[in-house]
Scaffold this motif. Structure first.
Motif, PDB file in Angstrom:
ATOM      1  N   ASP A   1       0.858  -1.190   0.000  1.00  0.00           N
ATOM      2  CA  ASP A   1       0.000   0.000   0.000  1.00  0.00           C
ATOM      3  C   ASP A   1       0.892   1.236   0.000  1.00  0.00           C
ATOM      4  N   SER A   2       0.653   2.154  -0.943  1.00  0.00           N
ATOM      5  CA  SER A   2       1.521   3.341  -1.014  1.00  0.00           C
ATOM      6  C   SER A   2       0.873   4.592  -0.420  1.00  0.00           C
ATOM      7  N   ASN A   3      -0.450   4.560  -0.166  1.00  0.00           N
ATOM      8  CA  ASN A   3      -1.096   5.806   0.260  1.00  0.00           C
ATOM      9  C   ASN A   3      -1.863   5.679   1.574  1.00  0.00           C
TER      10      ASN A   3
ATOM     11  N   ASP B   1      -4.255   3.781   2.662  1.00  0.00           N
ATOM     12  CA  ASP B   1      -5.687   3.468   2.785  1.00  0.00           C
ATOM     13  C   ASP B   1      -5.910   1.990   3.129  1.00  0.00           C
TER      14      ASP B   1
ATOM     15  N   ILE C   1      -5.029  -0.627   1.446  1.00  0.00           N
ATOM     16  CA  ILE C   1      -5.202  -1.505   0.289  1.00  0.00           C
ATOM     17  C   ILE C   1      -3.992  -1.357  -0.638  1.00  0.00           C
ATOM     18  N   GLY C   2      -3.410  -2.451  -1.015  1.00  0.00           N
ATOM     19  CA  GLY C   2      -2.248  -2.417  -1.905  1.00  0.00           C
ATOM     20  C   GLY C   2      -2.608  -1.763  -3.228  1.00  0.00           C
ATOM     21  N   ASP C   3      -1.605  -1.203  -3.922  1.00  0.00           N
ATOM     22  CA  ASP C   3      -1.899  -0.455  -5.146  1.00  0.00           C
ATOM     23  C   ASP C   3      -0.717  -0.519  -6.121  1.00  0.00           C
TER      24      ASP C   3
ATOM     25  N   LEU D   1      -9.033   2.318  -6.525  1.00  0.00           N
ATOM     26  CA  LEU D   1      -8.379   1.711  -5.361  1.00  0.00           C
ATOM     27  C   LEU D   1      -6.902   1.443  -5.632  1.00  0.00           C
TER      28      LEU D   1
HETATM   29 CA    CA Z   1      -3.549   2.042  -1.315  1.00  0.00          CA
END
Ligand code: CA
Ligand code: GLC
Length: 607
Positions: A39-41, A43, A45-47, A92
């Protein structure tokens, strides 16, 4: 990248078709489950940006190809396997620009990217399906719309067109009041099956695939691609439909019949795949196609993957991950019957001896963690040893190995104990249906079944380090990861394994390098030794005058080497003969001299 050290395989490796020695014949594929990778941001959830930030790790591991589970726009009913727009990225996960960046950064490192292609079905929120609800729209016939049975009230139990059950529980039919008909969904009711009989559907799919390839993706992993052609009678009716010439099967314990025999490997399977090859891949090079193939026999695998037939490069077969349960019920797990596993692999390997190709996998986003399933995750020592043994066993076969994210760390099942910890609709629906509705399994036994076989075992966040959320998301992130991190991330994580010469990670790195460097491993003929031995999985690989013996003890006790394997090493082996071993090479030399293998000990040795 290890391209420089790569052997050029002899062309005789594949004498069977039009493309001898394709680039992927000694490649290794790594599966990324984007939701759970990085997850970079914050939230939870991986992205896509997260994946891009971890490319150096994957390049260090040495894999050649990344397969991304779906990142397209989706209501996420089945974590992206329900696509509402094939030509966009779900917010997402990021944007199309993020995808372009991932492609460019991956290609810079010599990594190819294969996307998931989910075209047996779309989401019920896809524009095609929305349009299809109107019977005068050009999309009216893009899905499997069928009337209620005559003399019934549409929407009431028993009015369904036939008795088919969905893989995710309940009927495979959903009534749509707007259209006044039922639509078929082999998976969830938010995943209506596309009607591949309709040429306009196929054209739209091929156009979309070409659009992605033009954008730079290197191929597709095709979701349940062997379910696209359904068996129909001369008037186009499905089995069991009112007036159909074909009957459906009797209903099972949950009250539904199994559609698989009528939907898997159907009459137009070869025709559709060959058409796709022509319409999408003709004139392109350097791509990879792999089809997820439930219900396909090893003979049919040979046919579909034989380049002379122009269909797919390879398939995922499932018998070896489906057999270890009672009465064919996924939720009633049985311990590993090793002779049976060997027989299944032997069947798969022999079928592609002269033509076609095999893919090799024990894990993916739908399977529990192999070290917990067939290995022993109860102590740190047995976890490391058994993860290496299972990796060696798989990677020494002939075919293309797939590594599922975290497998290279020896990540384990999550061992959840409460239903509310699970996220997967398959497990949640199955619990409701089997325990509460049909009452065919007790709550306790079902919880044990889900813990052993549930798909969420593979979907907990990647364990990068020992911090609060395992480095998957920032330790101070406001939002928790979408599914809990495995508590053992404090011991089992990439940071701890990266520089450790004895880690599972370092072992996988070596396994991957060996496939690139060693023609015997990549291409040698495969031959099973002692199918009946309960503890040791042994086989040989031969190419030209060279022979490799692979012997792996898949148990936690010290055992004798099977006699035929012992004979191959009767004059002793030296350290340089050991190509790879799960302990150290000097230990393997002593074990083989004693005609035995220690707990979870395995070696590949030149003989
Ligand atoms: Ca994310
Ligand atoms: C495949 C996918 C699985 C998904 C199903 C429906 O089996 O691997 O995750 O739920 O197809 O798309």
């Amino acid at each position: 990248m290890t391209t420089a050290q790569r052997v050029v395989l002899p062309d005789s490796v594949r004498t069977n078709g039009t493309t001898p020695n394709p680039w992927w014949s000694n490649a290794v594929v790594y599966q990324v489950y984007p939701r759970s990778f990085q997850d970079s941001n914050g939230d939870g959830i991986g992205d896509l940006k997260g994946i891009t930030s971890r490319l150096d790790y994957l390049a260090d591991l040495g894999v050649d190809v990344l397969w991304l589970s779906p990142v397209y726009r989706s209501p996420q009913d089945d974590n992206g396997y329900d696509i509402s727009d094939y030509q966009d990225i779900d917010p997402l996960f990021g944007t199309l620009e993020d995808m372009d960046e991932l492609l460019a950064e991956a290609h810079k490192r010599g990594l190819k990217i294969v996307m998931d292609l989910v075209v047996n079905h779309t989401s019920d929120e896809h524009a095609w399906f929305e349009a299809s609800k109107d019977k005068s729209d050009p999309h009216a016939d893009w899905y499997w719309w069928r009337p209620a049975r005559p003399g019934t009230t549409p929407g009431e139990p028993g009015a369904e067109p036939n008795r088919w059950g969905s893989y995710f529980g309940g009927s495979a039919w959903e009534y749509c009041p707007e259209r006044g008909k039922y639509y078929l969904h082999q998976f969830s009711k938010k995943q209506p099956d596309l009607n591949w009989e309709n040429p306009a559907v196929r054209r739209a799919v091929y156009d979309m695939m070409n659009w992605w390839l033009d954008r730079g993706v290197d191929g597709f992993r095709m979701d349940v691609i062997t379910l696209i052609s359904k068996r129909i009678d001369s008037a186009g009716r499905l089995p069991g439909e009112y007036g159909s010439e074909l009957e459906d099967l009797p209903v099972g314990e949950e009250g539904y019949s199994n559609p698989n025999p009528f939907c898997a490997d159907g009459p137009r399977q070869d025709e559709f795949l060959a058409e796709m090859r022509r319409e999408v891949f003709a004139g392109r090079e350097g791509f990879l196609t792999v089809g997820e193939a439930p219900g396909i026999t090893v003979q049919r695998n040979e046919h579909i993957t034989n380049p002379a037939n122009g269909e797919l490069d390879m398939l995922f077969l499932f018998e070896h991950v489906d057999f270890d349960c009672e009465d064919n019920v996924k939720w009633k797990p049985l311990p590993l019957d090793l002779p049976q596993l060997k027989r299944i692999f032997a069947k798969q390997q022999s079928a592609v001896k002269n033509a076609g190709w095999a893919s090799l996998f024990t894990g993916n986003h739908d399977q529990p963690r192999v070290v917990s399933r067939w290995g022993d995750d109860s102590t740190e020592g047995s976890r490391v040893r058994s993860a290496k043994a299972l990796g060696l066993m798989l990677h020494m076969h002939r075919g293309t190995p797939y590594v599922y994210q975290g497998e290279e760390l020896g990540m384990t099942d999550v061992h959840f104990t409460r239903l509310d910890q699970y996220r997967d609709l398959e497990s949640l629906n199955a619990y409701r249906q089997r325990v509460e509705e049909a009452k065919v399994q007790s709550a306790e036994s079902m919880m044990a079944g889900i813990a052993a076989r549930g798909r969420d075992n593979a979907r907990t966040p990647m364990q990068w380090d020992g911090s609060a959320y395992a480095g998957f998301t920032a330790p101070d992130a406001a939002v928790e990861p979408w599914i809990s991190v495995n508590r053992n991330h404090t011991q089992i994580n990439a940071a701890g394994e990266f520089d450790d010469p004895d880690s599972v990670y370092t072992f996988y790195k070596r396994l991957i390098a060996i496939r690139h460097e060693n023609a015997l491993v990549a291409a040698g003929d495969w031959q099973l030794i002692d199918a009946d031995d309960q503890y040791v999985y042994a086989f040989t690989r031969t190419l030209g005058g060279e022979k490799l013996l692979v012997a792996v003890n898949l148990s936690g006790r010290t055992v004798d080497l099977p006699r035929d394997a012992a004979e191959l090493v009767q004059h002793g082996v030296t350290e340089p003969d050991i190509v790879i071993s799960t302990y150290d090479a000097s230990h393997a030399v002593v074990s083989l001299a004693n005609r035995e293998l220690g707990p979870w000990e395995g070696a590949a040795v030149r003989v």
